[in-house]
Design a protein around this motif. Structure first.
Motif, PDB file in Angstrom:
ATOM      1  N   GLY A   1      36.594  58.819  28.422  1.00  0.00           N
ATOM      2  CA  GLY A   1      37.051  58.582  29.794  1.00  0.00           C
ATOM      3  C   GLY A   1      37.038  57.109  30.136  1.00  0.00           C
ATOM      4  O   GLY A   1      37.913  56.606  30.837  1.00  0.00           O
ATOM      5  N   ALA A   2      36.045  56.382  29.624  1.00  0.00           N
ATOM      6  CA  ALA A   2      35.973  54.948  29.870  1.00  0.00           C
ATOM      7  C   ALA A   2      37.127  54.224  29.193  1.00  0.00           C
ATOM      8  O   ALA A   2      37.703  53.288  29.760  1.00  0.00           O
ATOM      9  CB  ALA A   2      34.635  54.401  29.379  1.00  0.00           C
ATOM     10  N   ILE A   3      37.480  54.654  28.004  1.00  0.00           N
ATOM     11  CA  ILE A   3      38.600  54.030  27.288  1.00  0.00           C
ATOM     12  C   ILE A   3      39.904  54.296  28.018  1.00  0.00           C
ATOM     13  O   ILE A   3      40.722  53.382  28.228  1.00  0.00           O
ATOM     14  CB  ILE A   3      38.661  54.540  25.837  1.00  0.00           C
ATOM     15  N   ILE A   4      40.106  55.530  28.431  1.00  0.00           N
ATOM     16  CA  ILE A   4      41.327  55.873  29.173  1.00  0.00           C
ATOM     17  C   ILE A   4      41.379  55.112  30.494  1.00  0.00           C
ATOM     18  O   ILE A   4      42.438  54.612  30.897  1.00  0.00           O
ATOM     19  CB  ILE A   4      41.417  57.397  29.390  1.00  0.00           C
ATOM     20  N   GLY A   5      40.245  54.997  31.178  1.00  0.00           N
ATOM     21  CA  GLY A   5      40.195  54.245  32.435  1.00  0.00           C
ATOM     22  C   GLY A   5      40.510  52.777  32.249  1.00  0.00           C
ATOM     23  O   GLY A   5      41.214  52.169  33.057  1.00  0.00           O
ATOM     24  N   ALA A   6      40.010  52.184  31.160  1.00  0.00           N
ATOM     25  CA  ALA A   6      40.285  50.772  30.888  1.00  0.00           C
ATOM     26  C   ALA A   6      41.759  50.553  30.568  1.00  0.00           C
ATOM     27  O   ALA A   6      42.369  49.583  31.039  1.00  0.00           O
ATOM     28  CB  ALA A   6      39.412  50.293  29.731  1.00  0.00           C
ATOM     29  N   ILE A   7      42.334  51.448  29.794  1.00  0.00           N
ATOM     30  CA  ILE A   7      43.762  51.328  29.463  1.00  0.00           C
ATOM     31  C   ILE A   7      44.607  51.497  30.717  1.00  0.00           C
ATOM     32  O   ILE A   7      45.562  50.748  30.951  1.00  0.00           O
ATOM     33  CB  ILE A   7      44.149  52.355  28.380  1.00  0.00           C
ATOM     34  N   THR A   8      44.255  52.469  31.555  1.00  0.00           N
ATOM     35  CA  THR A   8      44.990  52.700  32.797  1.00  0.00           C
ATOM     36  C   THR A   8      44.920  51.477  33.709  1.00  0.00           C
ATOM     37  O   THR A   8      45.920  51.089  34.316  1.00  0.00           O
ATOM     38  CB  THR A   8      44.438  53.932  33.525  1.00  0.00           C
ATOM     39  N   ALA A   9      43.743  50.862  33.795  1.00  0.00           N
ATOM     40  CA  ALA A   9      43.596  49.668  34.633  1.00  0.00           C
ATOM     41  C   ALA A   9      44.483  48.537  34.132  1.00  0.00           C
ATOM     42  O   ALA A   9      45.120  47.835  34.934  1.00  0.00           O
ATOM     43  CB  ALA A   9      42.140  49.229  34.661  1.00  0.00           C
ATOM     44  N   ASN A  10      44.564  48.362  32.820  1.00  0.00           N
ATOM     45  CA  ASN A  10      45.408  47.293  32.273  1.00  0.00           C
ATOM     46  C   ASN A  10      46.885  47.575  32.501  1.00  0.00           C
ATOM     47  O   ASN A  10      47.661  46.652  32.761  1.00  0.00           O
ATOM     48  CB  ASN A  10      45.118  47.099  30.783  1.00  0.00           C
ATOM     49  N   VAL A  11      47.286  48.827  32.393  1.00  0.00           N
ATOM     50  CA  VAL A  11      48.688  49.173  32.652  1.00  0.00           C
ATOM     51  C   VAL A  11      49.021  48.934  34.123  1.00  0.00           C
ATOM     52  O   VAL A  11      50.078  48.385  34.449  1.00  0.00           O
ATOM     53  CB  VAL A  11      48.963  50.638  32.246  1.00  0.00           C
ATOM     54  N   LEU A  12      48.109  49.316  35.009  1.00  0.00           N
ATOM     55  CA  LEU A  12      48.355  49.132  36.443  1.00  0.00           C
ATOM     56  C   LEU A  12      48.410  47.658  36.826  1.00  0.00           C
ATOM     57  O   LEU A  12      49.121  47.294  37.766  1.00  0.00           O
ATOM     58  CB  LEU A  12      47.299  49.857  37.267  1.00  0.00           C
ATOM     59  N   LYS A  13      47.678  46.802  36.114  1.00  0.00           N
ATOM     60  CA  LYS A  13      47.734  45.363  36.397  1.00  0.00           C
ATOM     61  C   LYS A  13      49.128  44.813  36.154  1.00  0.00           C
ATOM     62  O   LYS A  13      49.510  43.818  36.758  1.00  0.00           O
ATOM     63  CB  LYS A  13      46.734  44.596  35.519  1.00  0.00           C
ATOM     64  N   VAL A  14      49.894  45.451  35.304  1.00  0.00           N
ATOM     65  CA  VAL A  14      51.254  45.001  35.005  1.00  0.00           C
ATOM     66  C   VAL A  14      52.273  45.727  35.888  1.00  0.00           C
ATOM     67  O   VAL A  14      53.177  45.108  36.450  1.00  0.00           O
ATOM     68  CB  VAL A  14      51.584  45.234  33.515  1.00  0.00           C
ATOM     69  N   VAL A  15      52.110  47.024  36.051  1.00  0.00           N
ATOM     70  CA  VAL A  15      53.116  47.843  36.727  1.00  0.00           C
ATOM     71  C   VAL A  15      53.130  47.632  38.240  1.00  0.00           C
ATOM     72  O   VAL A  15      54.205  47.541  38.838  1.00  0.00           O
ATOM     73  CB  VAL A  15      52.899  49.330  36.379  1.00  0.00           C
ATOM     74  N   VAL A  16      51.971  47.538  38.863  1.00  0.00           N
ATOM     75  CA  VAL A  16      51.915  47.433  40.325  1.00  0.00           C
ATOM     76  C   VAL A  16      52.605  46.166  40.841  1.00  0.00           C
ATOM     77  O   VAL A  16      53.419  46.252  41.771  1.00  0.00           O
ATOM     78  CB  VAL A  16      50.460  47.566  40.833  1.00  0.00           C
ATOM     79  N   PRO A  17      52.343  44.986  40.278  1.00  0.00           N
ATOM     80  CA  PRO A  17      53.075  43.808  40.781  1.00  0.00           C
ATOM     81  C   PRO A  17      54.584  43.905  40.586  1.00  0.00           C
ATOM     82  O   PRO A  17      55.357  43.448  41.438  1.00  0.00           O
ATOM     83  CB  PRO A  17      52.504  42.642  39.964  1.00  0.00           C
TER      84      PRO A  17
ATOM     85  N   ALA B   1      56.376  46.699  40.589  1.00  0.00           N
ATOM     86  CA  ALA B   1      56.873  47.663  41.576  1.00  0.00           C
ATOM     87  C   ALA B   1      56.905  47.060  42.978  1.00  0.00           C
ATOM     88  O   ALA B   1      57.871  47.272  43.728  1.00  0.00           O
ATOM     89  CB  ALA B   1      56.012  48.923  41.557  1.00  0.00           C
ATOM     90  N   VAL B   2      55.877  46.301  43.341  1.00  0.00           N
ATOM     91  CA  VAL B   2      55.839  45.679  44.668  1.00  0.00           C
ATOM     92  C   VAL B   2      56.945  44.636  44.794  1.00  0.00           C
ATOM     93  O   VAL B   2      57.632  44.562  45.816  1.00  0.00           O
ATOM     94  CB  VAL B   2      54.444  45.064  44.932  1.00  0.00           C
ATOM     95  N   THR B   3      57.143  43.822  43.759  1.00  0.00           N
ATOM     96  CA  THR B   3      58.196  42.815  43.778  1.00  0.00           C
ATOM     97  C   THR B   3      59.565  43.468  43.913  1.00  0.00           C
ATOM     98  O   THR B   3      60.422  43.001  44.681  1.00  0.00           O
ATOM     99  CB  THR B   3      58.142  41.962  42.500  1.00  0.00           C
ATOM    100  N   TYR B   4      59.792  44.556  43.186  1.00  0.00           N
ATOM    101  CA  TYR B   4      61.059  45.270  43.275  1.00  0.00           C
ATOM    102  C   TYR B   4      61.267  45.817  44.686  1.00  0.00           C
ATOM    103  O   TYR B   4      62.371  45.699  45.248  1.00  0.00           O
ATOM    104  CB  TYR B   4      61.097  46.407  42.256  1.00  0.00           C
ATOM    105  N   ALA B   5      60.227  46.415  45.267  1.00  0.00           N
ATOM    106  CA  ALA B   5      60.350  47.008  46.604  1.00  0.00           C
ATOM    107  C   ALA B   5      60.646  45.942  47.651  1.00  0.00           C
ATOM    108  O   ALA B   5      61.481  46.153  48.545  1.00  0.00           O
ATOM    109  CB  ALA B   5      59.075  47.769  46.962  1.00  0.00           C
TER     110      ALA B   5
END
Length: 69
Positions: free
Chosen positions: A26-42, A44-48
């Protein structure tokens, strides 16, 4: 704390609630998810924001010059 560390802590906490096994996966999946979100969220916000600005400019153009048919 970095986003990766927080993601690992949250993922480990969620995984440990099931009680099946250790919380390392779960910690590994959480760390990977956090790194993906660090890229995807900005992105998505810029596009919006860009979409909203272009739509607003189109509305202003229609009000100034009249709507096109």
């Amino acid at each position: 704390m970095g986003a990766t560390t927080i993601g690992a802590l949250v993922g480990g906490a969620i995984d440990s609630m099931s009680g099946d096994d250790g919380n390392a996966d779960g910690a590994i999946i959480g760390a990977i998810t956090a790194n993906v979100l660090k890229v995807v969220v900005p992105i998505a916000v810029t596009y919006a924001i860009g979409w909203a600005v272009l739509r607003g400019l189109g509305e202003i153009k229609d009000q100034v010059f009249g709507e096109e048919s």
